[in-house]
Motif scaffolding. Sequence first.
Motif, PDB file in Angstrom:
ATOM      1  N   LYS A 492       0.810  -1.221   0.000  1.00 64.05           N
ATOM      2  CA  LYS A 492       0.000   0.000   0.000  1.00 64.05           C
ATOM      3  C   LYS A 492       0.848   1.278   0.000  1.00 64.05           C
ATOM      4  N   ILE A 493       2.141   1.141   0.336  1.00 64.32           N
ATOM      5  CA  ILE A 493       2.999   2.330   0.272  1.00 64.32           C
ATOM      6  C   ILE A 493       4.039   2.176  -0.842  1.00 64.32           C
ATOM      7  N   VAL A 494       4.864   1.123  -0.757  1.00 64.57           N
ATOM      8  CA  VAL A 494       5.969   1.013  -1.727  1.00 64.57           C
ATOM      9  C   VAL A 494       5.433   0.735  -3.121  1.00 64.57           C
ATOM     10  N   ARG A 495       4.643  -0.325  -3.235  1.00 62.30           N
ATOM     11  CA  ARG A 495       4.155  -0.677  -4.570  1.00 62.30           C
ATOM     12  C   ARG A 495       3.228   0.402  -5.131  1.00 62.30           C
ATOM     13  N   ALA A 544      14.690   3.649   3.134  1.00 63.63           N
ATOM     14  CA  ALA A 544      16.163   3.572   3.070  1.00 63.63           C
ATOM     15  C   ALA A 544      16.620   2.154   3.441  1.00 63.63           C
ATOM     16  N   GLN A 545      15.995   1.559   4.444  1.00 60.97           N
ATOM     17  CA  GLN A 545      16.350   0.181   4.817  1.00 60.97           C
ATOM     18  C   GLN A 545      16.058  -0.774   3.649  1.00 60.97           C
ATOM     19  N   LEU A 546      14.916  -0.532   3.019  1.00 57.05           N
ATOM     20  CA  LEU A 546      14.536  -1.386   1.878  1.00 57.05           C
ATOM     21  C   LEU A 546      15.543  -1.235   0.738  1.00 57.05           C
ATOM     22  N   THR A 547      15.907   0.001   0.465  1.00 64.12           N
ATOM     23  CA  THR A 547      16.855   0.253  -0.621  1.00 64.12           C
ATOM     24  C   THR A 547      18.199  -0.393  -0.313  1.00 64.12           C
ATOM     25  N   SER A 548      18.617  -0.296   0.945  1.00 63.78           N
ATOM     26  CA  SER A 548      19.930  -0.843   1.302  1.00 63.78           C
ATOM     27  C   SER A 548      19.934  -2.376   1.247  1.00 63.78           C
ATOM     28  N   GLN A 550      19.336  -3.931  -1.252  1.00 63.76           N
ATOM     29  CA  GLN A 550      19.937  -4.292  -2.547  1.00 63.76           C
ATOM     30  C   GLN A 550      21.415  -4.645  -2.365  1.00 63.76           C
ATOM     31  N   ASP A 551      22.047  -4.010  -1.368  1.00 64.14           N
ATOM     32  CA  ASP A 551      23.459  -4.301  -1.092  1.00 64.14           C
ATOM     33  C   ASP A 551      23.611  -5.452  -0.103  1.00 64.14           C
ATOM     34  N   ASP A 552      22.729  -5.466   0.883  1.00 62.16           N
ATOM     35  CA  ASP A 552      22.786  -6.533   1.888  1.00 62.16           C
ATOM     36  C   ASP A 552      21.354  -6.982   2.153  1.00 62.16           C
ATOM     37  N   ILE A 553      20.997  -8.139   1.627  1.00 62.89           N
ATOM     38  CA  ILE A 553      19.603  -8.593   1.661  1.00 62.89           C
ATOM     39  C   ILE A 553      19.060  -8.684   3.088  1.00 62.89           C
ATOM     40  N   ARG A 554      19.971  -8.876   4.058  1.00 63.38           N
ATOM     41  CA  ARG A 554      19.507  -8.995   5.441  1.00 63.38           C
ATOM     42  C   ARG A 554      18.937  -7.666   5.966  1.00 63.38           C
ATOM     43  N   ASN A 555      19.181  -6.604   5.280  1.00 70.84           N
ATOM     44  CA  ASN A 555      18.582  -5.327   5.712  1.00 70.84           C
ATOM     45  C   ASN A 555      17.058  -5.331   5.580  1.00 70.84           C
ATOM     46  N   LEU A 556      16.572  -6.270   4.805  1.00 74.43           N
ATOM     47  CA  LEU A 556      15.122  -6.423   4.707  1.00 74.43           C
ATOM     48  C   LEU A 556      14.516  -6.765   6.077  1.00 74.43           C
ATOM     49  N   TYR A 557      15.282  -7.443   6.892  1.00 69.99           N
ATOM     50  CA  TYR A 557      14.787  -7.753   8.245  1.00 69.99           C
ATOM     51  C   TYR A 557      14.464  -6.477   9.014  1.00 69.99           C
ATOM     52  N   LYS A 558      15.266  -5.449   8.792  1.00 65.03           N
ATOM     53  CA  LYS A 558      15.035  -4.183   9.510  1.00 65.03           C
ATOM     54  C   LYS A 558      13.649  -3.633   9.154  1.00 65.03           C
ATOM     55  N   VAL A 559      13.310  -3.773   7.891  1.00 62.02           N
ATOM     56  CA  VAL A 559      11.968  -3.336   7.477  1.00 62.02           C
ATOM     57  C   VAL A 559      10.931  -4.195   8.192  1.00 62.02           C
ATOM     58  N   GLY A 560      11.162  -5.504   8.163  1.00 59.98           N
ATOM     59  CA  GLY A 560      10.218  -6.436   8.792  1.00 59.98           C
ATOM     60  C   GLY A 560      10.055  -6.192  10.288  1.00 59.98           C
ATOM     61  N   LEU A 561      11.091  -5.673  10.909  1.00 61.61           N
ATOM     62  CA  LEU A 561      10.998  -5.375  12.346  1.00 61.61           C
ATOM     63  C   LEU A 561      10.151  -4.129  12.608  1.00 61.61           C
ATOM     64  N   ASN A 562       9.868  -3.389  11.566  1.00 63.01           N
ATOM     65  CA  ASN A 562       9.182  -2.106  11.768  1.00 63.01           C
ATOM     66  C   ASN A 562       7.812  -1.983  11.115  1.00 63.01           C
ATOM     67  N   VAL A 627      13.160   4.716  17.271  1.00 59.68           N
ATOM     68  CA  VAL A 627      13.364   3.259  17.254  1.00 59.68           C
ATOM     69  C   VAL A 627      13.512   2.770  15.811  1.00 59.68           C
ATOM     70  N   VAL A 628      12.640   3.252  14.942  1.00 59.27           N
ATOM     71  CA  VAL A 628      12.709   2.842  13.527  1.00 59.27           C
ATOM     72  C   VAL A 628      14.072   3.218  12.945  1.00 59.27           C
ATOM     73  N   GLU A 629      14.489   4.458  13.195  1.00 61.33           N
ATOM     74  CA  GLU A 629      15.747   4.927  12.598  1.00 61.33           C
ATOM     75  C   GLU A 629      16.956   4.160  13.139  1.00 61.33           C
ATOM     76  N   ALA A 630      16.848   3.728  14.391  1.00 63.16           N
ATOM     77  CA  ALA A 630      18.004   3.069  15.021  1.00 63.16           C
ATOM     78  C   ALA A 630      17.970   1.547  14.867  1.00 63.16           C
ATOM     79  N   THR A 631      17.018   1.056  14.094  1.00 62.38           N
ATOM     80  CA  THR A 631      16.861  -0.401  14.008  1.00 62.38           C
ATOM     81  C   THR A 631      18.106  -1.063  13.411  1.00 62.38           C
ATOM     82  N   ASP A 632      18.579  -2.080  14.115  1.00 62.12           N
ATOM     83  CA  ASP A 632      19.642  -2.908  13.530  1.00 62.12           C
ATOM     84  C   ASP A 632      19.167  -4.363  13.532  1.00 62.12           C
ATOM     85  N   ASN A 633      20.043  -5.247  13.162  1.00 53.65           N
ATOM     86  CA  ASN A 633      19.633  -6.644  13.041  1.00 53.65           C
ATOM     87  C   ASN A 633      19.991  -7.474  14.270  1.00 53.65           C
ATOM     88  N   ALA A 634      20.251  -6.785  15.399  1.00 55.61           N
ATOM     89  CA  ALA A 634      20.698  -7.519  16.589  1.00 55.61           C
ATOM     90  C   ALA A 634      19.738  -8.660  16.937  1.00 55.61           C
TER      91      ALA A 634
END
Length: 643
Positions: A492-495, A544-548, A550-562, A627-634
């Motif tokens: 509903k937002i990205v697509r 930005a997390q989604l875009t990143s 592309q370089d490191d697929i695990r960054n998708l988790y950051k999106v999923g956490l939020n 919290v969203v901005e500081a999300t990491d994959n810990a």
Amino acid sequence: MGHYKSNLRDIEFNLFEVLGTGERLGVGPFTEIDADTARGILSEVRTLAEGPLAESYVDSDRNPPVFDPATNTVTMPESFKKSYAVWQDAEWWRLETLPSLGGTLAPRSLVWSIAEMALGANPAIWMFNCGPAFANIVDQVGTPEQRKIGQLMIDKRWGATMVLTEPDAGSDVGAGRSKAIKQDDGTWHIEGVKRFITSAEHDMADNIIHYVLARPEGAGPGTKGLSLFIVPKYDFDWDTGELGARNGAVVTNVEHKMGLKASTTCEVTFGERTPAKGWLLGEVHDGIAQMFKIIEHARMMVGTKAYSELSAGYLAALDYAKTRVQSADLTRANDKTAPRVTIIHHPDVRRQLMLQKAYAEGLRALALYTASVQDRIQVAEYQQALSAGASPDSSADSVPAGGLADGTGGQPQRSSRQATSTDERLNDLLLPIVKGVGSERSYEQLGQALQVFGGSGFLQDYPLEQYIRDNKIDSLYEGTTAIQGQDFFFRKIVRDKGVGLGALSTEIQGLLDSIAGEGRLKVEREAVGQALTEVGSMVAAMIAQLTSAQDDIRNLYKVGLNTTRLLMSCGDLAIGWLLLRHAHVALGKLDGNGVSASDKSFYEGKLAVARFFATTVLPELTARRKVVEATDNAIMDVSEDAF
Ligand code: ST9
């Protein structure tokens, strides 16, 4: 009298004082219903809801439907059957039935207002009575021959179900293994086991029409390989509706649930002993898209059910707080001789009540605002049909196949499956908020409503314990909150390329600009403005997390956490905005002449709740943005054993 207390004053405030539903009534597509008629309908539905519909709510919980595994049948409680018959006979369901099937075209905001009261009084009644809405689907996307089924469903008051879920395919519908095998006569035989199917068996209709997703032999994997089949409980004569042989779609279990017990939640086995014969809807393999027309409608319904229960729970808690005497006023707590006061005097009880009021009225405002967007879609499509020279009577003849507006109950029609107009995209954006935020906040705040009762709330003497049990399902079915969060962000937002979100943001900013000179709402205005900025920053951070990724697929988790955090935050923003809008309208009324004493209290309540929400809830969005901005994959790196 039953348990249920409606809030018709607030419904009418939304419709007639805020959303402009009155101006849409009596003209254009809604000539048959003017504003007075609509008010009359609402009043009659309230009488039914608070009376005969609510009457069986408790009994059908304590004495739920009985499943007989020997005959695969269900016997409904007599009390419930009585309530159900009253609702059927009242025929208000015709307002969500297509004119081509004998219904009356009504604005969705009116229909969802009616739904609110019925769902609050006894949700299972509304759910068992979804046959007409399902009939709309076959009327619109079925073949000319299949459309006879829609008419029979209306004329014979047949029930209907949506059949997606399987034991190993819940959220992941595309994992479904039920098969469809084509027969020489053009029909299909369905084989498989489906689970968690609402209303699949009962003794209140002669026939039940199942809308079943199954995979034709040889079709591809995932949701796109699924097709939608109409599979009846009994075969029937398509011209007369006379029932024939028992079809092989059989309920093999009814679940024992925490709540909503009057609603039968069934396991349905297809084709085990006898073939389960069905027809491919519209003779096209477009199952998931067709089913999503139903799902979107059901998601709106679930959000409406959720806040309706919260509203009733809040009003019950409010009554209790005004009469229950306990403890002295806090300012005299040390004086053991001080008079005891009603608990609404206590600050923490007030805090709880005002938060319940904020979410009950805020979620209603959100659902009815969404419904008003659906009204706009209805009007636009009526006008399009007029200018195209087609008959604007909403008959299926003027509707291209596949033409159904999402989440609008099948009444407005559009020619493309994809959302095209901004209003359609806005509606699509709002649906996961109505459903996801509506269910989560309602459950949370019903807990607070129970808390107001103290220990008594835990007893069956009061309706809260049942409200909470009945309400919990709302964050689970029709897509869990996690699914709503993902749908909201990815689809509903990205697509959507932010079109729906941009439209919402423009509406919010529009209000802020229009009241810029209103000093009395300065605090609220600033809080909503800040919340809008925070949500914008959250979306930017997640993009930005989604875009990143592309370089490191695990960054998708950051999106999923939020995704859920964003969904809930957007819900709070929308509620804050709508409460402010309400407050602005209320100020205007209070400034006018001739406001009755009860209206004065009502409008003052609007000012109070907007202020409370702006000052105690909206500031939380700043922390959530951080919290969203500081999300990491810990958390994703933590070993399973460490949980
Ligand atoms: C249930 C029963 O829970 C609860 C009972 C409630 C009461 C029953 C009473 C009935 C009331 C309603 C009656 C009304 C009927 C009449 C209505 C009249 C109009 N929006 O992302 P992709 C589609 S039942 C629209 O790749 P995956 C779209 O076609 C169980 N369409 O998904 C898309 O293709 P494209 C409820 C959407 O990864 C295609 O799907 N179960 C949307 O393959 C594939 O999309 C659930 O709700 C959307 N938002 O599958 C399932 N999303 O992209 C929850 C997808 O080309 N799980 N489509 O457009 C999900 O939603 C998953 O995300 C998934 C994932 C299954 C979609």
